[in-house]
Scaffold this active site. Structure first.
Site, mmCIF file in Angstrom:
data_model
loop_
_atom_site.group_PDB
_atom_site.id
_atom_site.type_symbol
_atom_site.label_atom_id
_atom_site.label_comp_id
_atom_site.label_asym_id
_atom_site.label_seq_id
_atom_site.Cartn_x
_atom_site.Cartn_y
_atom_site.Cartn_z
ATOM 1 C CG HIS A 9 -0.101 0.090 2.438
ATOM 2 N ND1 HIS A 9 0.321 1.193 3.056
ATOM 3 C CD2 HIS A 9 0.178 -1.045 3.248
ATOM 4 C CE1 HIS A 9 1.241 0.808 4.139
ATOM 5 N NE2 HIS A 9 0.976 -0.396 4.336
ATOM 6 C CD GLU A 82 1.848 -6.051 8.050
ATOM 7 O OE1 GLU A 82 2.279 -7.170 8.276
ATOM 8 O OE2 GLU A 82 2.638 -5.236 7.359
#
Length: 180
Positions: A9, A82
């Site tokens: 990201h 994550e």
């Protein structure tokens, strides 16, 4: 063979502050949006069959910036998140060491283990690849999952994973193979 274009990201304010994000749902900052736009430009001439992303805002928004001009929807996948860092999330390294002195020795407290994250991420990537056999798919995730996938491919996963860094991974005969 399925081609997975795997990206981290774009930047968040917590990246700048060096705060542990994990499952915390932090948005992109302006730099992160610009990085995502640059990723979209990099992929401009590349045919994509689908776009997937972690369901966390920073990854999902990055994927949307790439997908929307192409008329593609982004499919959110919680398995691409994550690593969950538990009570360390939102803290800087200094704050972690202050609140959890034993952290210097390596224990990660109530966090998800590396192996738990690896299994979750690899399973999600396999499902995505199976859904698009022979295709090319963009997957936007996070630094930890990208590292685990690189290791799964037999590549070095120890180096820095920059915001919007892009890696090409293939699933061949049930094995992930990275393009270095």
């Amino acid at each position: 063979m399925t081609t997975l274009l795997v990206a981290r990201h774009g930047e968040t304010d917590w990246n700048l502050q060096r705060r542990v994000q994990g499952h915390s749902d932090t948005p992109l900052n302006e730099t992160g949006r610009a990085q995502a736009a640059s990723l979209a430009e990099t992929l401009e001439g590349v045919q994509l069959d689908a776009v997937y992303a972690s369901d966390l805002l920073r990854a999902f928004e990055t994927a949307q910036i790439v997908a929307e001009p192409r008329g593609l929807a982004v499919t959110p996948v919680p398995g691409l998140r994550e690593r969950n860092f538990g009570s360390w999330e939102g803290l800087t390294d200094g704050e972690i060491f202050e609140r959890f002195p034993s952290a210097r020795a390596g224990p990660w407290g109530d966090a998800e283990t590396q192996e738990e994250m690896r299994e979750r991420v690899v399973d999600a990537m396999r499902e995505i690849a199976a859904a698009h056999e022979g295709g090319r798919v963009l997957v936007v995730t996070h630094g930890g999952p990208v590292r685990r996938l690189l290791v799964e491919c037999g590549l070095d996963g120890d180096g820095p994973i920059g915001n919007c860094a892009l890696y090409e991974v293939h699933l061949r005969h049930g094995r992930f193979v990275g393009i270095d």
